[in-house]
Structures are given as C-alpha cells and as structure tokens.
Write a protein that holds these residues in place. Sequence first.
Motif, PDB file in Angstrom:
ATOM      1  N   GLU A  30       4.483  51.601 158.536  1.00 56.63           N
ATOM      2  CA  GLU A  30       4.179  50.242 157.917  1.00 56.63           C
ATOM      3  C   GLU A  30       5.314  49.369 158.296  1.00 56.63           C
ATOM      4  O   GLU A  30       4.994  48.006 158.560  1.00 56.63           O
ATOM      5  CB  GLU A  30       4.442  50.278 156.383  1.00 56.63           C
ATOM      6  CG  GLU A  30       4.224  49.050 155.330  1.00 56.63           C
ATOM      7  CD  GLU A  30       2.907  48.577 155.723  1.00 56.63           C
ATOM      8  OE1 GLU A  30       2.995  47.190 155.521  1.00 56.63           O
ATOM      9  OE2 GLU A  30       1.760  49.095 156.070  1.00 56.63           O
ATOM     10  N   ARG A  31       6.746  49.713 158.424  1.00 57.10           N
ATOM     11  CA  ARG A  31       7.760  48.583 159.112  1.00 57.10           C
ATOM     12  C   ARG A  31       7.322  48.133 160.371  1.00 57.10           C
ATOM     13  O   ARG A  31       7.354  47.187 160.597  1.00 57.10           O
ATOM     14  CB  ARG A  31       8.936  49.452 158.600  1.00 57.10           C
ATOM     15  CG  ARG A  31       9.322  49.434 157.115  1.00 57.10           C
ATOM     16  CD  ARG A  31      10.679  50.487 157.010  1.00 57.10           C
ATOM     17  NE  ARG A  31      11.667  49.741 157.378  1.00 57.10           N
ATOM     18  CZ  ARG A  31      12.539  48.905 156.529  1.00 57.10           C
ATOM     19  NH1 ARG A  31      12.266  48.439 155.457  1.00 57.10           N
ATOM     20  NH2 ARG A  31      13.744  48.514 157.105  1.00 57.10           N
ATOM     21  N   ASP A  41       4.873  48.433 162.230  1.00 54.82           N
ATOM     22  CA  ASP A  41       3.496  47.824 162.570  1.00 54.82           C
ATOM     23  C   ASP A  41       3.744  46.350 162.230  1.00 54.82           C
ATOM     24  O   ASP A  41       2.956  45.423 162.673  1.00 54.82           O
ATOM     25  CB  ASP A  41       2.263  48.375 161.868  1.00 54.82           C
ATOM     26  CG  ASP A  41       1.954  49.580 162.348  1.00 54.82           C
ATOM     27  OD1 ASP A  41       2.549  50.028 163.477  1.00 54.82           O
ATOM     28  OD2 ASP A  41       1.005  50.195 161.888  1.00 54.82           O
ATOM     29  N   ASN A  42       4.863  45.898 161.239  1.00 58.58           N
ATOM     30  CA  ASN A  42       5.110  44.696 160.800  1.00 58.58           C
ATOM     31  C   ASN A  42       6.485  44.079 161.427  1.00 58.58           C
ATOM     32  O   ASN A  42       7.021  43.345 160.648  1.00 58.58           O
ATOM     33  CB  ASN A  42       4.832  44.423 159.429  1.00 58.58           C
ATOM     34  CG  ASN A  42       3.441  44.798 158.855  1.00 58.58           C
ATOM     35  OD1 ASN A  42       2.569  43.798 159.008  1.00 58.58           O
ATOM     36  ND2 ASN A  42       3.124  45.980 158.455  1.00 58.58           N
ATOM     37  N   MET A  44       0.748  55.133 149.505  1.00 57.85           N
ATOM     38  CA  MET A  44       1.180  54.057 150.044  1.00 57.85           C
ATOM     39  C   MET A  44       0.226  52.875 149.665  1.00 57.85           C
ATOM     40  O   MET A  44       0.760  51.742 149.729  1.00 57.85           O
ATOM     41  CB  MET A  44       1.038  54.304 151.722  1.00 57.85           C
ATOM     42  CG  MET A  44       2.124  55.368 152.226  1.00 57.85           C
ATOM     43  SD  MET A  44       3.913  54.707 152.239  1.00 57.85           S
ATOM     44  CE  MET A  44       3.553  53.154 153.181  1.00 57.85           C
ATOM     45  N   GLU A  45      -1.162  53.039 149.904  1.00 55.28           N
ATOM     46  CA  GLU A  45      -2.075  51.951 149.383  1.00 55.28           C
ATOM     47  C   GLU A  45      -1.619  51.296 147.918  1.00 55.28           C
ATOM     48  O   GLU A  45      -1.527  50.095 147.813  1.00 55.28           O
ATOM     49  CB  GLU A  45      -3.446  52.526 149.345  1.00 55.28           C
ATOM     50  CG  GLU A  45      -4.027  52.521 150.911  1.00 55.28           C
ATOM     51  CD  GLU A  45      -5.248  53.346 150.985  1.00 55.28           C
ATOM     52  OE1 GLU A  45      -5.934  53.399 149.952  1.00 55.28           O
ATOM     53  OE2 GLU A  45      -6.003  53.354 152.217  1.00 55.28           O
ATOM     54  N   LEU A  65       1.720  49.397 148.104  1.00 55.39           N
ATOM     55  CA  LEU A  65       1.605  48.214 149.054  1.00 55.39           C
ATOM     56  C   LEU A  65       0.863  47.206 147.994  1.00 55.39           C
ATOM     57  O   LEU A  65       1.103  45.933 148.082  1.00 55.39           O
ATOM     58  CB  LEU A  65       1.009  48.340 150.189  1.00 55.39           C
ATOM     59  CG  LEU A  65       2.032  49.005 151.423  1.00 55.39           C
ATOM     60  CD1 LEU A  65       1.169  49.509 152.645  1.00 55.39           C
ATOM     61  CD2 LEU A  65       3.052  48.295 151.667  1.00 55.39           C
ATOM     62  N   THR A  77       4.784  45.473 149.177  1.00 55.81           N
ATOM     63  CA  THR A  77       4.844  44.862 150.537  1.00 55.81           C
ATOM     64  C   THR A  77       6.079  44.387 151.057  1.00 55.81           C
ATOM     65  O   THR A  77       6.547  44.720 152.064  1.00 55.81           O
ATOM     66  CB  THR A  77       3.556  43.954 151.192  1.00 55.81           C
ATOM     67  OG1 THR A  77       2.382  44.510 150.649  1.00 55.81           O
ATOM     68  CG2 THR A  77       3.532  43.571 152.508  1.00 55.81           C
ATOM     69  N   ARG A 121       8.665  46.146 153.708  1.00 57.95           N
ATOM     70  CA  ARG A 121       8.992  45.406 155.026  1.00 57.95           C
ATOM     71  C   ARG A 121      10.213  44.601 155.201  1.00 57.95           C
ATOM     72  O   ARG A 121      10.389  43.694 155.937  1.00 57.95           O
ATOM     73  CB  ARG A 121       7.690  44.341 155.239  1.00 57.95           C
ATOM     74  CG  ARG A 121       6.430  45.145 155.538  1.00 57.95           C
ATOM     75  CD  ARG A 121       5.342  43.977 155.475  1.00 57.95           C
ATOM     76  NE  ARG A 121       4.121  44.784 155.797  1.00 57.95           N
ATOM     77  CZ  ARG A 121       2.750  44.224 155.563  1.00 57.95           C
ATOM     78  NH1 ARG A 121       2.894  42.860 155.630  1.00 57.95           N
ATOM     79  NH2 ARG A 121       1.763  44.709 155.846  1.00 57.95           N
TER      80      ARG A 121
END
Length: 184
Positions: free
Chosen positions: A68-69, A71-72, A135-136, A139, A145, A149
């Motif tokens: 997640e991190r 990818d962003n 995770m969903e 976030l 989120t 991030r």
Amino acid sequence: MRRNAHKAAMAAITLVFFTLTLSGCDLIMNIIGGGDSDQDPITLPDSVADESTYDSAENDFFVAINKERTDNSVAAFPSRDASLEALTRRYARVGQCETAPENLKDRVAIAMGSCSDAASFIFKASGGINVQTAMEGWLAGPGGTASMRNAGFTKIGIGMTTCPATGGAPGDTWLAVCVILAKP
C-alpha cells in the motif's frame, strides 16, 4: 471610564484563562487543543507471548501494508519493531485499541522510548482473518488511508492473538490483529 472597565475585565478573563491553562485544566486544554484526554487508557495485560502460529499471517500484513505504501510512492517499512509488536499483541488480546490519540502515543512512547505520533488499526473475526478484507476496512476508515501512506511513520508493529468474542458466549474467542504505526 467604561473603556478602562472593559480592559480590566478582559485582563481578568485572560489571567484566569492562562492560569487554568498552565495548571493543566483539561476543559480549557481540550478547547484550545492540547492536554490529556478525558478517556482513561484501555486496561491491557502486562504481556502477551508471541505466538509463532501467527508469524506467517503477521508477515502477510507486513507485505500488504508495505505494498500500500510503495504503490503510493511512500517508502516501505524496512522491518517490524519488536517493542511495538509486544504492545500490539497486548491490544489484540483485549480486542481494541485506544481511541484517544494521546493515550496511544503515551503507550507507544513507553514501549519505544519516544513517540511524536502514532496510528493504530485493529481487526477481529470469529474465524480466520483475511488480509485483504482487513486492509480494505482499515483504508476505508476515518484517516486510514492517510495513516497508512504517512511517510512520517517509520516504525511498525503487528501482533495477532485471540481476544474475547464480541457478543459471544462466555469463554468464546475471536482472532484479532493489531497494527501500530509510529513516529519516534
């Protein structure tokens, strides 16, 4: 004369305000944005042993959070912090995390030696825990989120264990995973 009375009244109000602020009055500190939370910290067990049964699942969460991190465009956590892991297991055992940010930061500071900011996530289920589902949910939650991030968070702890089942029969348990992200 009226103007002097107004100035005197304002000076008195200011003096009372700052006296209460400096003495730690929770109401005033909460109004201006500071001070300790009115919420008591969650009662945690003194310790919860690391359960190797959950090592693989904890690692799956570590990989998913780092994905997640990255990818962003946020750096991955290089490793998990052992002192935070001990704290996350204690929260997982009771099946809840602090909702008052100051309480969480205070607990993380005790575990790590310092903490300027922290975020926590918890997920519990009656069967196995699906990493993607957790995770969903995290976030989608308020601030989830942004916390995941946040490049300022450089420490991570992940802990899984059993906790009392919500609404279940006495003695029933669920599986819980807790994640804490921290800035030293």
